[in-house]
Scaffold this motif. Structure first.
Motif, mmCIF file in Angstrom:
data_model
loop_
_atom_site.group_PDB
_atom_site.id
_atom_site.type_symbol
_atom_site.label_atom_id
_atom_site.label_comp_id
_atom_site.label_asym_id
_atom_site.label_seq_id
_atom_site.Cartn_x
_atom_site.Cartn_y
_atom_site.Cartn_z
ATOM 1 N N VAL A 85 0.835 -1.193 0.000
ATOM 2 C CA VAL A 85 0.000 0.000 0.000
ATOM 3 C C VAL A 85 0.874 1.250 0.000
ATOM 4 C CG1 VAL A 85 -1.631 1.349 1.364
ATOM 5 C CG2 VAL A 85 -1.980 -1.093 1.072
ATOM 6 N N ASP A 88 2.312 1.686 -3.353
ATOM 7 C CA ASP A 88 1.241 2.103 -4.254
ATOM 8 C C ASP A 88 0.993 3.600 -4.162
ATOM 9 O OD1 ASP A 88 -1.025 1.065 -6.026
ATOM 10 O OD2 ASP A 88 -2.124 2.244 -4.555
ATOM 11 N N MET A 89 0.994 4.131 -2.957
ATOM 12 C CA MET A 89 0.696 5.547 -2.774
ATOM 13 C C MET A 89 1.652 6.444 -3.557
ATOM 14 S SD MET A 89 -0.137 5.560 1.295
ATOM 15 C CE MET A 89 -1.033 7.090 1.464
ATOM 16 N N GLN A 92 1.699 5.687 -7.404
ATOM 17 C CA GLN A 92 0.504 6.148 -8.082
ATOM 18 C C GLN A 92 0.556 7.647 -8.310
ATOM 19 O OE1 GLN A 92 -3.952 5.597 -6.759
ATOM 20 N NE2 GLN A 92 -2.929 3.618 -6.668
ATOM 21 N N LEU B 75 -6.613 -2.423 0.385
ATOM 22 C CA LEU B 75 -5.640 -3.514 0.442
ATOM 23 C C LEU B 75 -5.131 -3.753 1.859
ATOM 24 C CD1 LEU B 75 -4.148 -5.546 -1.351
ATOM 25 C CD2 LEU B 75 -2.346 -3.861 -1.634
ATOM 26 N N THR B 76 -5.295 -2.766 2.744
ATOM 27 C CA THR B 76 -4.837 -2.989 4.117
ATOM 28 C C THR B 76 -5.744 -3.989 4.825
ATOM 29 O OG1 THR B 76 -6.142 -1.195 5.045
ATOM 30 C CG2 THR B 76 -3.956 -0.645 4.258
ATOM 31 N N LEU B 100 -1.663 -4.007 -9.937
ATOM 32 C CA LEU B 100 -2.452 -3.972 -8.714
ATOM 33 C C LEU B 100 -2.518 -2.540 -8.246
ATOM 34 C CD1 LEU B 100 -2.163 -4.016 -5.294
ATOM 35 C CD2 LEU B 100 -3.857 -5.470 -6.352
ATOM 36 N N ALA B 101 -3.699 -2.069 -7.959
ATOM 37 C CA ALA B 101 -3.824 -0.728 -7.416
ATOM 38 C C ALA B 101 -4.835 -0.708 -6.293
ATOM 39 C CB ALA B 101 -4.230 0.263 -8.498
ATOM 40 N N ASN B 102 -4.581 0.161 -5.358
ATOM 41 C CA ASN B 102 -5.417 0.326 -4.188
ATOM 42 C C ASN B 102 -6.107 1.674 -4.296
ATOM 43 O OD1 ASN B 102 -4.978 1.188 -0.814
ATOM 44 N ND2 ASN B 102 -6.284 -0.439 -1.496
ATOM 45 N N ARG B 109 -9.556 8.319 -7.467
ATOM 46 C CA ARG B 109 -8.364 7.509 -7.635
ATOM 47 C C ARG B 109 -8.658 6.310 -8.500
ATOM 48 N NH1 ARG B 109 -4.137 7.535 -2.722
ATOM 49 N NH2 ARG B 109 -2.419 7.052 -4.081
ATOM 50 N N VAL B 113 -6.695 5.220 -11.888
ATOM 51 C CA VAL B 113 -5.930 3.995 -12.092
ATOM 52 C C VAL B 113 -6.525 3.140 -13.198
ATOM 53 C CG1 VAL B 113 -5.055 3.985 -9.742
ATOM 54 C CG2 VAL B 113 -7.063 2.628 -10.299
#
Lengths: 349, 349
Positions: A85, A88-89, A92, B75-76, B100-102, B109, B113
């Motif tokens: 995560v 990803d932050m 992204q 995802l957390t 993979l994106a959260n 967001r 994505v």
DNA sequence: AAAAATAATTGGAACGTTCCAATTTTGTCA
DNA sequence: TGACAAAATTGGAACGTTCCAATTATTTTT
């Protein structure tokens, strides 16, 4: 419905300009006149054009691909999920997208996914290596100039950057805290002894005891799977000792939770009758009962830092390996109890 | 070191054949002679050639890209991490790689994505939609013929496949089990009422009570954040009722753990003094103390099924929307306690 | 041994974009 | 208005691969 792709040529045609001009507006170039830019953008919207990064990337092989890879050894472990995560932050918001793969500790799988990612043109890789990863597995990657950042675990001999938490200092602080509370029989529970992380943490435990002039008893070191079930098993064994410990530092939080379970099974109250300290500070640590005293490593923060480091190297074009150890801090909650003497005083009431 | 790319042309040159031949051996075509194939493969290995899927994909725009996307809302939450692992397994062994994106529940967001993944040419998407996702967000994707499989949550009006767990039946079974144990004041704790999942589960709760000829009391339905902290808050409120419940079904396992914490704070022993049932069967459910009775949804299995469904649609070229509800099952552990009458008998001893 | 059939190889065009150098349009100044 | 500079636009080549049609090499058939 919507069979064939819309290309820049289609846009150019519809807008009455050349494909070069369309390309320029796509890149937000200042060279193009405001009114034509507006017209082109309108057409782009109308025709539902979608940019083909593959084609773009093919042409500008100098420029990078805006894709990074992240491969972890165990995504079911929430530590790595958090790490992902964090990655990803930042990834992204830098306009990148990430390939994510889970190796489940298989080096073969790891080799495959890294190869696959390479074929897809990743411009960087964040890797939490599977157990048994060899420097040669990373060789081709670094040879082709793709920056790699190892997290959590190092790979001996690999010329790549790494970001690991300060296992030694963390465990040292935990032990010192327990000693400060009056404990002198402190166990080290859980973890597989063949990993670097285990040995770093164990060394921190040993050094802290030595520093405080306490003896190191090998029977107080009980290894096990780094899981909740492993924690149960480890405390079981530790309680069989003729001279029982009064406290334990655990390989990680999962083990610590297991230790609490095992204590309860023996009618011992974790935090009250026995002090427990974990490592990692997973989310559940703060809400568990008793709340877990632990070493906070902030996996999400590590993910962010790793991603920042990787992006820096990608942008620099140069990937000189740097090894960062991420500092950790002791978070005191309830599972390690109050000082022994204070407790005794209270129990006199 | 290793500055410029090795291409098929380089291979062709070094092996003394044409680039077309090299291309054929790359695709394992039967048209090429064994001895030339061996020679070419040798050169490929020697020069450290890496296949450029981007270029290949550009040419064969009919063929698909071997990339799928998976975007999850949180995802957390280990449920989604498990789900991602399941997807990863089948996708990986099918030779695909996954973006993979959260989204962290942000539709903005999510939009970004998805757009980015589209530009990168994904050939399918597995989506656990952020709260508030509108059918229009998926419109362009399906319009361009990219298969989408929604998991966990549906998006009203979207013509895409979906794979959700049987929330209604799961909660119904949980309530029936509690009634069978002798409870008749059963609370429904946790969850946000504005979600479809909440309402499906709540309906299962209501229907089960009606089926068993028990009254439905609205004050026993206490919503809260679907988290451990939310569980604590919910049980706090429930215990303030003049007629306390004796049992609770919880929106999910996190809430259930919070409820256990809250009970302990009131000197109540979960499983003994109060029955608790969760939903999801996260990993910790089996090792917690008391082990949590819960509805098992097997997120990893869901991930696998979703991926299989997606790959099927990709290969078929046709993506007719099908809605699958994944069956769930009650896993009885300790947190729901023994039957009330049996317990009363025991306490007479 | 010539013809036909088959096996193996190959050059060039194409995919959708960017970049470069060249060209056209517009603006400025004397 | 003519000369020049600046701004805006453009055609074609290139990126690394695949595909097609065409060619060459080898084998089989008569």
């Amino acid at each position: 419905m919507g069979k064939e792709r819309v290309t820049v040529i289609d846009i150019a045609h519809a807008a009455g300009v050349s494909k070069s001009t369309v390309s320029l507006v796509l890149q937000a170039s200042p060279l193009v006149n405001e009114v034509t830019r507006a017209k082109v953008n309108a057409v782009i919207r109308d025709l539902g054009y979608v940019y083909n990064r593959g084609a773009a990337n093919l042409r500008q092989s100098n420029s990078k691909s805006k894709i990074i890879g992240i491969v972890v050894n165990d995504l079911t472990n929430s530590f790595f999920a958090e790490l992902a995560v964090g990655v990803d932050m930042v990834v992204q918001s830098a306009g990148y997208v990430q390939f994510l793969a889970n190796t489940a500790e298989s080096v073969d799988r790891q080799r495959e996914v890294i190869a696959s990612m390479r074929e897809h043109g990743i411009s960087g890789l964040i890797l939490s290596p599977a157990r048994g990863t060899d420097a040669s597995d990373l060789k081709p990657l670094v040879a082709s100039g793709i920056p790699v950042v190892n997290v959590v675990r190092q790979v001996a001999g690999a010329k790549v950057s790494s970001l690991v938490s300060d296992n030694h200092a963390g465990m040292r602080d935990a032990v010192r805290h327990l000693v400060g509370l009056g404990h002198h029989r402190i166990a080290f529970l859980g973890g597989f002894p063949d990993t670097a992380v285990f040995n770093e943490r164990l060394q921190g435990y040993r050094d802290a005891l030595s520093d405080m002039d306490l003896a190191v008893h090998d029977e107080l070191v009980v290894s096990s799977a780094p899981s909740r079930a492993g924690g149960v098993a480890a405390i079981e064994r530790a309680l069989l000792l003729r001279e029982r410990p009064t406290a334990a530092v655990c390989f990680n939080d999962a083990v610590a939770f297991g230790v609490c379970d095992g204590l309860r099974a023996h009618r011992l109250d974790p935090g009250e009758d026995f002090a427990v300290i974990g490592f990692d500070d997973v989310i559940e640590a703060q809400t568990a009962v008793p709340a877990l005293t632990t070493i906070s490593v902030d996996p999400q923060g590590m993910g962010r830092r790793a991603a920042q480091l990787l992006l820096k190297q990608i942008n620099a074009g140069r990937a000189d390996a740097e090894a960062i150890v991420s500092s950790v801090r002791l978070v005191v909650r309830q599972s390690c109890g109050a000082a022994i003497d204070k407790r005794e005083r209270l129990s006199l009431l």
